[in-house]
Design a protein around this motif. Structure first.
Motif: not given
Length: 174
Positions: A85-93, A155-169
């Motif tokens: 799983e790609p990292e979550v950038p510092d400027d995103a939630v 309609a894609e299968s997801v796992e617990y705690d998988q990143v679904l999307m990123l939000l920028r504050p």
């Protein structure tokens, strides 16, 4: 709890059970056949569902799983690489899946998606749905922001705690 610590199956008289096998007996036998300590066990009686999760032992790989009477078979866990799983950038939630299921971007097939990349969202706004066992679980924004990236398709299968999307504050870098 380690599978070996599970009590032996007993019938109503306190004696080890024999003859016809109950779901409980099959589950206990399955748990004993697992290659590591039991982490989670879900059992359902209607249509006989068994869901087992155990912690993988970091030592040598477990021996090949053996069949368990009653048609159940132990299956070794598949290790997931941490770098998948790609990292979550510092400027995103990160908006993460609260449970295992199927992710949907819209309330029904053919309907407009809840959000698109670039949309401004408010805390409490629905971003998507995760269906689990025929129950629709809304995924809501924890804070205001802009949808920067959607990492899961409809309609894609997801796992617990998988990143679904990123939000920028609000006011964050673009």
């Amino acid at each position: 709890m380690r599978p070996a610590e599970l009590p032996p199956p007993v019938d109503g008289g306190g004696e080890p059970a024999g003859g016809g096998r109950s779901l409980e007996e099959e589950v206990v036998d399955l748990a004993r056949a697992l290659p590591g300590p039991l982490r989670r066990l879900t059992v359902r009686s209607g249509d006989r569902m068994v869901e087992v999760e155990w912690a993988a032992e970091p030592a040598a790989p477990p021996p090949a799983p053996a069949g368990v009477p009653g048609g159940l078979q132990a299956v070794a866990p598949v290790p997931v690489a941490a770098a998948e799983e790609p990292e979550v950038p510092d400027d995103a939630v990160a908006v993460r899946a609260p449970l295992v299921g199927t992710f949907y971007v819209s309330p029904s097939p053919g309907a407009e998606p809840f959000v698109r990349v670039g949309d401004e969202v408010e805390a409490g706004q629905t971003l998507g749905i995760v269906e689990a066992m025929k129950l629709m679980n809304p995924i809501v924004a924890d804070a205001d922001g802009e949808v920067a990236e959607i990492r899961v398709g409809d309609a894609e299968s997801v796992e617990y705690d998988q990143v679904l999307m990123l939000l920028r504050p609000p006011g964050g870098a673009r």
